[in-house]
Write a protein that holds these residues in place. Structure first.
Motif, PDB file in Angstrom:
ATOM      1  N   PRO A 263      -3.317  16.983 103.743  1.00  0.00           N
ATOM      2  CA  PRO A 263      -2.372  15.911 103.413  1.00  0.00           C
ATOM      3  C   PRO A 263      -2.895  15.087 102.230  1.00  0.00           C
ATOM      4  CG  PRO A 263      -2.656  16.049 105.785  1.00  0.00           C
ATOM      5  CD  PRO A 263      -3.680  16.966 105.165  1.00  0.00           C
TER       6      PRO A 263
ATOM      7  N   GLN B  39       1.857  13.369 105.140  1.00  0.00           N
ATOM      8  CA  GLN B  39       1.873  13.125 106.583  1.00  0.00           C
ATOM      9  C   GLN B  39       2.665  11.847 106.820  1.00  0.00           C
ATOM     10  OE1 GLN B  39      -2.008  13.066 108.320  1.00  0.00           O
ATOM     11  NE2 GLN B  39      -1.221  13.395 110.365  1.00  0.00           N
TER      12      GLN B  39
ATOM     13  N   LEU C 253       3.963  16.793 109.382  1.00  0.00           N
ATOM     14  CA  LEU C 253       3.652  17.112 107.994  1.00  0.00           C
ATOM     15  C   LEU C 253       4.933  17.435 107.253  1.00  0.00           C
ATOM     16  CD1 LEU C 253       0.442  19.282 108.402  1.00  0.00           C
ATOM     17  CD2 LEU C 253       0.619  16.963 107.497  1.00  0.00           C
TER      18      LEU C 253
END
Length: 145
Positions: free
Chosen positions: A62, A79, A87
Motif C-alpha cells: 500500500p 488502503q 485494498l
C-alpha cells in the motif's frame, strides 16, 4: 459486503463521468488529460495485505505505485480507512479515446507510445474551432438488495 462494493463502484462511475465531462470541456486539445478511478485491488490469497500488479506479475505494498506498461498508465495501491481495511487500486491513464471526428486526427509526430506515463497518451490535432468530444460513461445507480 455486497452493498459496500456496489456503493464504491457507483462512486467510481460517478467520478469517472465527472472527469470525462471536465476533460471534454478542456480548452486545449494538446494538453495531457489524466483520468483517475478507484477500483477494488486484485489481491492474492498468499499476500493478503498487498495489491497484485498483473502487468508486472508482482505484489505491491500500500502506498506504492507501478507503471501499467505495455498500457499507458500507472496504478497506486491504496488502503482505505474502513474496518476491516480494504485494498483499492487508484488507476491513472489516458481515459477513453475521443469520438471519431474527420476534423481531428491523431498526431503521430507528437504521440510517443513508448514514453513514460503520462507522456505516452495520444495527442490529437483538430482544425481551428473544432473540439474533441468524448464518449459518455453511463451513470449507474447502486442496486438495492
Amino acid at each position: 459486503m455486497k452493498a459496500f462494493l456496489v456503493i464504491v463502484l457507483a462512486w467510481i462511475v460517478c467520478v469517472a463521468a465527472q472527469d470525462d465531462k471536465k476533460a471534454s470541456e478542456s480548452s486545449s486539445d494538446s494538453e495531457i488529460k489524466i483520468y483517475k478511478r478507484l477500483i477494488p485491488a486484485d489481491v492474492l490469497r498468499d499476500f493478503p495485505g498487498m495489491c497484485f500488479a498483473s502487468t508486472r506479475c508482482a505484489t505491491v505494498e500500500p502506498g506504492k505505485t507501478w507503471e501499467l506498461t505495455p498500457f499507458c498508465g500507472r496504478s497506486t495501491c491504496v488502503q482505505n480507512d474502513e474496518k476491516p481495511a480494504k485494498l483499492l487500486e487508484l488507476v491513472e491513464d489516458c481515459g477513453p479515446l475521443p469520438l471519431a471526428n474527420e476534423k481531428c486526427k491523431l498526431d503521430t509526430e507528437k504521440t510517443n507510445k513508448t514514453a513514460p506515463f503520462p507522456y505516452c497518451c495520444p495527442i490529437f490535432t483538430c482544425e481551428p474551432g473544432v473540439k474533441l468530444e468524448y464518449p459518455e460513461i453511463p451513470n449507474e445507480e447502486p442496486k438495492k438488495e
